[in-house]
Design a protein around this motif. Sequence first.
Motif, short mmCIF file in Angstrom:
data_model
loop_
_atom_site.label_atom_id
_atom_site.label_comp_id
_atom_site.label_asym_id
_atom_site.label_seq_id
_atom_site.Cartn_x
_atom_site.Cartn_y
_atom_site.Cartn_z
N TYR A 154 -95.40 -43.79 -48.09
CA TYR A 154 -94.19 -43.28 -47.35
C TYR A 154 -94.71 -42.38 -46.22
N ARG A 155 -93.90 -42.69 -45.05
CA ARG A 155 -94.47 -42.00 -43.66
C ARG A 155 -93.41 -41.09 -43.44
N ARG A 156 -92.24 -41.00 -43.95
CA ARG A 156 -91.26 -40.00 -43.62
C ARG A 156 -90.48 -39.43 -45.17
N LEU A 157 -90.10 -38.29 -45.12
CA LEU A 157 -89.65 -37.42 -45.90
C LEU A 157 -88.23 -36.69 -45.30
N ALA A 158 -87.18 -36.94 -45.83
CA ALA A 158 -85.90 -36.19 -45.15
C ALA A 158 -85.39 -35.43 -46.44
N VAL A 159 -84.83 -34.39 -46.03
CA VAL A 159 -84.08 -33.47 -46.83
C VAL A 159 -83.00 -33.01 -46.20
N TRP A 160 -81.63 -32.92 -46.70
CA TRP A 160 -80.39 -32.40 -46.16
C TRP A 160 -79.66 -31.91 -47.20
N ASP A 161 -78.37 -31.06 -46.70
CA ASP A 161 -77.40 -30.63 -47.52
C ASP A 161 -76.34 -31.58 -47.73
N GLU A 162 -75.88 -31.60 -48.80
CA GLU A 162 -74.74 -32.27 -49.12
C GLU A 162 -73.40 -31.48 -49.39
N THR A 163 -73.74 -30.22 -49.52
CA THR A 163 -72.57 -29.46 -50.11
C THR A 163 -71.40 -29.59 -49.12
N PRO A 164 -70.09 -29.91 -49.87
CA PRO A 164 -68.95 -29.72 -48.74
C PRO A 164 -68.48 -28.29 -48.78
N HIS A 165 -68.19 -27.93 -47.57
CA HIS A 165 -67.64 -26.40 -47.51
C HIS A 165 -66.96 -26.38 -46.18
N PRO A 166 -65.83 -25.50 -46.01
CA PRO A 166 -65.21 -25.42 -44.78
C PRO A 166 -66.28 -24.92 -43.56
N LEU A 167 -67.34 -24.21 -43.83
CA LEU A 167 -68.12 -23.67 -42.89
C LEU A 167 -68.91 -24.90 -42.40
N SER A 168 -68.90 -26.16 -42.79
CA SER A 168 -69.57 -27.35 -42.46
C SER A 168 -68.96 -27.94 -41.04
N ARG A 169 -68.03 -27.41 -41.06
CA ARG A 169 -67.09 -27.77 -39.54
C ARG A 169 -67.72 -27.28 -38.40
N LEU A 170 -68.39 -26.11 -38.71
CA LEU A 170 -68.98 -25.30 -37.37
C LEU A 170 -70.06 -26.17 -36.69
N TRP A 171 -70.70 -27.00 -37.58
CA TRP A 171 -71.94 -27.62 -36.97
C TRP A 171 -71.87 -29.21 -37.40
N SER A 172 -72.63 -30.14 -36.79
CA SER A 172 -72.67 -31.43 -37.17
C SER A 172 -73.74 -31.68 -38.20
N GLY A 173 -73.23 -32.50 -39.11
CA GLY A 173 -73.72 -32.69 -40.40
C GLY A 173 -75.48 -32.96 -40.43
N ARG A 174 -75.70 -33.64 -39.34
CA ARG A 174 -77.20 -33.88 -39.12
C ARG A 174 -77.96 -32.66 -38.61
N LEU A 175 -77.22 -31.68 -38.22
CA LEU A 175 -78.05 -30.43 -38.00
C LEU A 175 -78.56 -29.76 -39.24
N ALA A 176 -77.94 -30.40 -40.28
CA ALA A 176 -78.30 -30.06 -41.78
C ALA A 176 -79.29 -30.73 -42.31
N GLN A 177 -80.18 -31.65 -41.68
CA GLN A 177 -81.10 -32.28 -42.14
C GLN A 177 -82.45 -32.01 -41.40
N VAL A 178 -83.58 -32.19 -42.20
CA VAL A 178 -84.73 -32.01 -41.48
C VAL A 178 -85.68 -33.22 -41.89
#
Length: 431
Positions: free
Chosen positions: A79-103
Amino acid sequence: MTQAVDIAIVGAGMVGAALATGLGQAGLTVAVIDRAPAPAFDPEAAPDLRVSALSAGSERYLQSLGAWPGIRAMRATPYRRLAVWDETPHPLSRLWSGRLAQVTFDATEVGASHLGHIVENSVTQQALWQTAQAQPSVTLISGHGVDGIHQDRHQATVSLDNGQQIHARLVIGADGAHSRVRTLAGIGVHRDQYHQQALVISVRYQGPVADITWQGFHPSGPRAFLPLHSAGPRHPGESWASLVWYDAPEQLARLQRLDDASLLAEIQRGFPRDLPPLTHLDARASFPLARQHAKRYFAGRVVLAGDAAHTINPLAGQGVNLGFQDAQCLQAMIREALREGSDLASPTWLGRYERQRRPANRRMMAAMDVFYHVFSNRIPPVHLARNLGLGAARALPFARNQVARYAMGLQEDLPAVLKPITARLPGLGHL
């Protein structure tokens, strides 16, 4: 019947078989004892449930033992890539794009062709059995367990359940988390049970073999995708993967009771949208999760390695990599003792082994607990902090690459970005 050897290894799993190979290559006489028979490999069979993410550091070690070609000849998926992200739904999530919460960690950013390989544990074990059996000074004793261990000033005597006795200058316990050797040596453990269990499922999906492994973090626990090999000509256009669903024991028990069609529907609803379309469910099993650390790594002529010494949260599949690092270090210390003409059970060399490996293993425990504690809650400030942290990791290549190199086994120190967090985690002080 009695047998005299330099070293007796109890446990012929991946770590025990690696130690047998390395010590046999050093010219030491070794007896390896395991209740289980020799592992088998069928290229037409579905993949085993137990898989590991072998790091680049483990790959180099397995190359040095001569086992890596055998692994590659069976099955290993880079495997050449490893992705991690947050899947927790919360009203604060609207303040940023979901893909900003991924590395995403990418091998090209650290100048490597891959981050690691996903390999079935039985494949790695079989390749190491083959290299161990190739050593004239190594004897494999399968189908028998250990009844007792008696130590004196000159040797340890391992008594087997068939009446056989093995006299050895050093006994290595590589017999897993519930180590019989550790118990017989009187070594206690610090243990913390996690509130989650892990459900592991072998699946086929429509599409080519993926080069990415990922984990989406939910408050109930992460859900992970680990790519495996092609499903072959009998299933054209399909590939195998291992899915891991971490959750409360009662939720996983409910999932375990479902038929395949119902479980497939639950997976498609419960896993992130990045999951490819599934075509078939194969084996499944759930496992309890615990963090455990032996209070000592050696007592007299007994020394521990791998899961017998430590178990960690399996979030990133790092357990066997730590075990291989133990094996490398212990081999080096035994070779130095041999070179100097010292007792193989000398506290000088076994103490050096423990002083090197205990802090290194503790650092990885801390790193895994960062993810466990930070991602396993819905508290709004923590939710915001972790998403901002993921966004920062995405924007700061240096910090991201430090973490990648640590996970690859190419950097021993805990990345600076994790140190202040691990210092505040509960339950790690006694480890």
